[in-house]
Each structure stands twice: as structure tokens, then as C-alpha cells.
Motif scaffolding. Structure first.
Motif, short mmCIF file in Angstrom:
data_model
loop_
_atom_site.label_atom_id
_atom_site.label_comp_id
_atom_site.label_asym_id
_atom_site.label_seq_id
_atom_site.Cartn_x
_atom_site.Cartn_y
_atom_site.Cartn_z
N LEU A 1 81.89 47.90 76.07
CA LEU A 1 81.14 46.66 75.88
C LEU A 1 80.84 45.96 77.20
CD1 LEU A 1 83.00 45.25 72.76
CD2 LEU A 1 80.57 45.87 72.86
N LEU A 2 81.75 46.10 78.16
CA LEU A 2 81.55 45.42 79.44
C LEU A 2 80.70 46.22 80.42
CD1 LEU A 2 85.17 44.02 79.96
CD2 LEU A 2 83.10 42.65 79.56
N PHE A 3 80.90 47.52 80.51
CA PHE A 3 80.35 48.27 81.64
C PHE A 3 79.26 49.28 81.29
CE2 PHE A 3 84.74 47.00 82.61
CZ PHE A 3 84.50 46.19 83.71
N ASP A 4 79.08 49.58 80.03
CA ASP A 4 78.06 50.56 79.65
C ASP A 4 76.70 49.87 79.53
OD1 ASP A 4 77.68 53.44 78.53
OD2 ASP A 4 76.59 52.13 77.15
N LYS A 5 75.67 50.49 80.06
CA LYS A 5 74.33 49.88 80.04
C LYS A 5 73.69 49.90 78.67
CE LYS A 5 72.70 48.54 84.20
NZ LYS A 5 72.10 47.22 84.44
N SER A 6 73.92 50.96 77.91
CA SER A 6 73.24 51.07 76.63
C SER A 6 74.03 50.42 75.50
CB SER A 6 72.97 52.55 76.30
OG SER A 6 74.19 53.28 76.26
N GLU A 7 75.33 50.62 75.46
CA GLU A 7 76.15 50.08 74.39
C GLU A 7 76.84 48.77 74.75
OE1 GLU A 7 76.14 51.39 71.39
OE2 GLU A 7 74.80 52.98 72.10
N GLY A 8 76.68 48.33 75.98
CA GLY A 8 77.30 47.10 76.45
C GLY A 8 76.36 46.33 77.34
N ILE A 9 76.93 45.55 78.28
CA ILE A 9 76.09 44.71 79.13
C ILE A 9 76.00 45.22 80.57
CG2 ILE A 9 76.37 42.64 77.73
CD1 ILE A 9 78.50 41.67 79.73
N GLY A 10 76.53 46.40 80.83
CA GLY A 10 76.26 47.08 82.09
C GLY A 10 76.73 46.38 83.35
N VAL A 11 77.91 45.75 83.31
CA VAL A 11 78.44 45.13 84.52
C VAL A 11 78.68 46.20 85.57
CG1 VAL A 11 80.37 43.81 85.49
CG2 VAL A 11 79.49 43.25 83.20
N GLY A 12 78.20 45.97 86.80
CA GLY A 12 78.21 47.03 87.81
C GLY A 12 79.32 46.98 88.82
N ALA A 13 80.04 45.85 88.92
CA ALA A 13 81.11 45.72 89.91
C ALA A 13 82.40 45.31 89.21
CB ALA A 13 80.73 44.70 90.97
N TYR A 14 83.50 45.92 89.63
CA TYR A 14 84.80 45.65 89.04
C TYR A 14 85.76 45.21 90.14
CZ TYR A 14 89.14 46.21 86.42
OH TYR A 14 90.35 45.98 85.81
N GLY B 1 86.36 33.85 80.61
CA GLY B 1 86.21 35.17 80.02
C GLY B 1 84.94 35.28 79.20
N LEU B 2 84.49 36.51 79.04
CA LEU B 2 83.34 36.83 78.20
C LEU B 2 83.78 37.23 76.81
CD1 LEU B 2 81.36 38.99 80.81
CD2 LEU B 2 81.11 36.54 80.35
N ILE B 3 85.02 37.71 76.72
CA ILE B 3 85.61 38.16 75.46
C ILE B 3 86.97 37.49 75.33
CG2 ILE B 3 86.47 40.18 74.19
CD1 ILE B 3 84.49 41.91 75.80
N TYR B 4 87.30 37.06 74.12
CA TYR B 4 88.64 36.54 73.85
C TYR B 4 89.48 37.60 73.15
CZ TYR B 4 87.42 31.73 75.13
OH TYR B 4 87.05 30.59 75.81
N GLN B 5 90.73 37.73 73.59
CA GLN B 5 91.65 38.66 72.94
C GLN B 5 92.68 37.87 72.13
OE1 GLN B 5 93.33 39.93 76.97
NE2 GLN B 5 95.20 40.08 75.72
N PHE B 6 93.13 38.48 71.06
CA PHE B 6 94.16 37.91 70.20
C PHE B 6 95.35 38.85 70.23
CE2 PHE B 6 90.02 36.56 68.84
CZ PHE B 6 90.16 35.20 68.60
#
Length: 458
Positions: free
Chosen positions: A51-64, A348-353
Motif C-alpha cells: 500500500l505504501l510503496f507499490d505504484k499500481s496497488e499503492g501510492i508509490g512512495v519512492g524513498a524510505y 502517519g498515513l495509516i493507523y495500526q491497532f
């Protein structure tokens, strides 16, 4: 009546590197979530990375941004709140490392690369505890560095040995950041180390000298000084770095955090200090005059507000700050603080429980994707002009491809028109849509209220 938007391709600004997120405080947890996500059928950790780093199935974040920890997790020393802010270290002795440590965070970093992140930054909040004055990864007393000068070289060797280890495994380490927010006092709560400006120069000189001896790390650059607020001593730290020939050879930008914090009383007494845009303009003007050609990057920002927010309020604020940094300061890269949060905070972009190991995306996730998914690395920012002062616009060009971002923070629906017409694909994030794709006629584009929009034309 439609507002006119003009993209001025002949008025070029910075070449943009891309968008990033930090893995601090969540990767060492999420990287161990091997249970199956019922919606995707994938292991949960795998799905979050996708979800974070994939371009097609996520938002394609390029730097970690990988948090190279000080070892508070192993030792249990220090005062931390919450406990997830502790971090592991590979350091055992001057000649010994334990590469089995921090395995969940290392897994997350490798997953980010596997899904498409092509830049890894190793950033340090505190040197390894073995090298600090108090054997802790934060200070006991404020405004005193926790790293003795005789330990600058062991610190540098450790960080560069880690970088070499990862590079040999195929990790695209591009930057090493030894110092993080050196102005702050860091007496607890998280790992951290205070440095005066001359101490930052001393640390960076040792790192630069050692880096030049490492052929395996050819092409890796230093990052710094990652000040927490560009108003407080930022020019002093810049001079310490950029007036030193050895450091200057090994650093290609000044990296700063985009927080803008001040007690309300001071803001009332000195109002010009609370003008964020004005401060950025003055700083950019100073940099251009004194250090022409040195780029600026935003390497950390979050809202610094309590309470979880899933909606468009924080998404619009985040989108605005990104646009301001990129247009006013000509930031050549923009990186968010943490990607995933487990606390009652607006970050954060995502919240974890943690109770049942589930997660939920925020509108910030999708609005960040309006940038990271569509603005390609190597794109050039060009100027834009819009008749409607309530709309914020930002455009990038790469070859025949143009990416236009339009932010409408008002409640009103608006219509815009691009002069040369034609068709484009638009991606909409608003109260009801999450990066929803639609084809539009550029002669009349509907912009919903409280929305972040990206128009792509090839």
C-alpha cells in the motif's frame, strides 16, 4: 464561471527527486505482522508495504528513511514514552555487529525496496549507546552533547559499516544522516542527541573523511543537518556545513524539517516569526545568495497535533504544507515523518491497532498519493497561474507528461479551465472519494470542495 489555470512550461524551477516516509517506531513492529490480511489475502506486513510503496496497488512512495537506532531497545535504559520509541542497534563492539537485530525493521526496508522504493536514507537519532557519554540514547542534562569528540570516528565507522552491509545486499542506500534535529534538548521520550553547530561540523567532517575512503559507498552522500525548525539557528548550521570544503564535497543539499512551532505568547509578541511563508522566503533568498546551486529538501514533517484524524482536515493541511515547501522553498524532495502510527496523534498515513493487528488508511494516505503516485522522479517543477486565489496549484513536467495538482480547501465546488484544452485523467481525493480516477475535458474541470486533485496529461 470557470477559473483559468495556466501551466508555464518555459518557467522552470527545481528538478524533483521524489517523496518519502520514515520507518521509525512502526517498522520494527509491523515488520513482524505475518498474519493474513482477510481483505487482500496477503500477510498483513506485506499488504502494508504494498500500500505504501507499490505504484499500481499503492501510492508509490519512492524513498524510505531507515531509523539506525541507538540500542535503547536492547539495554532498556532511558525514559521512553511510549515504549515503541525505543530502537535496536547492530552495534556490539568496535569490531563486532549482530546483524540479526532489528529484523522486523530490516524486513520492512527490504519490502519497500522490493515494491519500488529506489532510495534509502539511513538516519540516526542517537549514536550507539556504547559510544555516548551516559551510555543512554538520550541526554540526562539539556543542551549538552552526548557524544565525545574521540567517539566521532567510531560512530562514523559504525554507520558506514552498516551502510556497506546493506549496499552489498542490494539495498539502494543513497544518503546517511548522522545528526537529527540537533537544536532540541532530547532529555527523554525518544532517542536523540543535541549538537552545537561546531559539533555538527566536526561530526560531519569525520563522516565525510571516512566516506571518501569507502569505494563500496561511492555515490552515497551525507544528509544534514535536519534542523527541526528553519528559524532557529538554521543558517548557522548551514554555514558550518557548506563553508567546510570536505563536508561540501560530500553533501549535495541542505535537509531541513518543516515544523513551525512556537509558544503562542511569543507569536503574539513577534508576529513576523509566525509567518511560515515569510520565513521560507527569507531563508531561500539567503541560500540562493550565499550558496547558489545548493538544493533544499524537506526531510520531515507531521501535524504535531493530538488526536487521530482520518478525514480531509488533516489531509488538506498536509497537502498545503507540501505545496508550500515545494513552491516557496523549491524543495527538491519531500519526506513525511512516520508512515504508520499506533498512538492517539495526528501523524502517519495509516493507523495500526495493536490489539487485533489491524490497520486503517486515512485521507492523508490518499492525498499523499496525489503527489507520490503521480509525480515522477526527475520531473521539473514549472510555474502555474490560477485566476481563483482560493485554489492552490502545482505542476511538474517530464518529457511529454504533465502532472498538475489542484487543492481546493474551501467547501465550494469550483470549475477550472486549461487554456489549451484537450483531455486528461484526473484523480480525486475528497470527503467521498479516494484517488478516484476519471477522464475530464480540460475546458471545464469540476473541482469538488475540500479536495486534492491530480491531473495527468501525456
Amino acid at each position: 464561471m470557470a477559473a483559468n489555470i495556466t501551466i508555464k512550461k518555459d518557467k522552470k524551477h527545481q528538478t524533483f527527486e521524489g517523496f518519502g516516509v520514515s520507518g521509525a517506531w512502526w517498522a520494527q513492529d509491523i515488520g513482524g505482522w505475518e498474519e493474513t490480511d482477510p481483505e487482500s489475502g496477503m500477510p498483513k506486513r506485506e499488504r502494508i508495504a504494498q500500500l505504501l510503496f507499490d505504484k499500481s496497488e499503492g501510492i508509490g512512495v519512492g524513498a524510505y528513511r531507515y531509523n539506525l537506532g541507538g540500542g535503547s531497545m536492547q539495554s532498556g535504559r532511558g525514559t521512553f514514552s511510549p515504549n515503541c520509541r525505543r530502537a535496536e542497534s547492530f552495534d556490539v563492539s568496535d569490531t563486532e555487529y549482530d546483524w540479526s537485530r532489528d529484523k522486523n525493521a530490516v524486513w520492512t526496508m527490504n519490502a519497500a525496496v522490493r515494491y519500488g522504493a529506489d532510495e534509502v536514507i539511513l538516519f540516526v537519532n542517537s549514536p550507539p549507546e556504547r559510544l555516548t557519554k551516559n551510555n543512554k540514547s538520550h541526554l540526562d542534562k539539556p543542551l549538552r552533547t552526548n557524544l565525545a569528540e574521540e567517539n566521532y570516528l567510531p560512530f562514523a565507522k559504525y554507520c558506514l559499516d552498516v551502510a556497506e552491509h546493506f549496499v552489498k545486499q542490494g539495498v539502494p542506500v543513497k544518503y546517511i544522516s548522522p545528526v537529527n534535529e540537533p537544536v532540541w534538548v532530547w532529555t527523554g521520550g525518544q532517542e536523540g542527541c543535541h549538537y552545537r553547530p561546531r559539533q555538527v561540523r566536526g561530526v560531519m567532517r569525520v563522516f565525510a573523511g571516512e566516506l571518501e575512503k569507502r569505494p563500496v559507498l561511492k555515490g552515497v552522500r551525507l544528509s544534514g543537518a535536519e534542523n527541526g525548525d528553519l528559524r532557529w539557528f538554521n543558517k548557522t548550521y548551514c554555514r558550518m556545513l557548506l563553508d567546510d570544503e570536505l563536508v561540501r564535497r560530500n553533501i549535495d543539499s541542505i535537509d531541513t524539517h518543516s515544523y513551525y512551532l512556537m509558544p503562542l505568547k511569543i507569536m503574539r509578541l513577534v508576529p513576523f516569526l509566525s509567518n511560515r511563508i515569510g520565513s521560507m522566503k527569507r531563508y531561500k533568498k539567503w541560500m540562493d545568495k550565499r550558496y547558489p546551486g545548493v538544493s533544499l529538501k524537506t526531510t520531515e514533517w507531521t501535524h504535531m497535533k493530538g488526536g487521530r484524524d482520518y478525514g480531509m482536515d488533516s489531509a488538506l493541511e498536509q497537502a498545503r504544507v507540501m505545496l508550500e515547501d515545494i513552491t516557496v522553498m523549491d524543495a527538491a524532495a519531500w519526506q513525511l515523518w512516520i508512515a504508520v502510527s499506533n498512538v492517539d496523534y495526528c501523524d502517519g498515513l495509516i493507523y495500526q491497532f495493536d490489539e487485533d493487528r489491524t490497520f486503517k488508511m486515512t485521507k492523508r494516505y490518499y492525498a499523499f498519493g496525489n503527489y507520490s503516485k503521480f509525480v515522477e522522479s526527475g520531473s521539473v517543477r514549472v510555474e502555474t497561474d490560477c485566476d481563483d486565489g482560493e485554489l492552490k496549484t502545482l505542476a511538474f513536467v517530464k518529457g511529454d507528461r504533465t502532472a498538475l495538482i489542484v487543492i481546493n480547501a474551501t467547501d465550494k465546488e469550483k470549475t477550472v479551465r486549461l487554456a489549451d484544452g484537450g483531455k486528461a485523467v484526473m484523480y480525486v481525493t475528497d470527503d467521498n472519494e479516494n484517488l478516484t480516477e476519471r477522464e475530464v475535458e480540460l475546458s471545464a474541470v469540476r473541482i469538488s470542495g475540500r479536495s486534492v486533485n491530480t491531473l495527468i496529461r501525456s
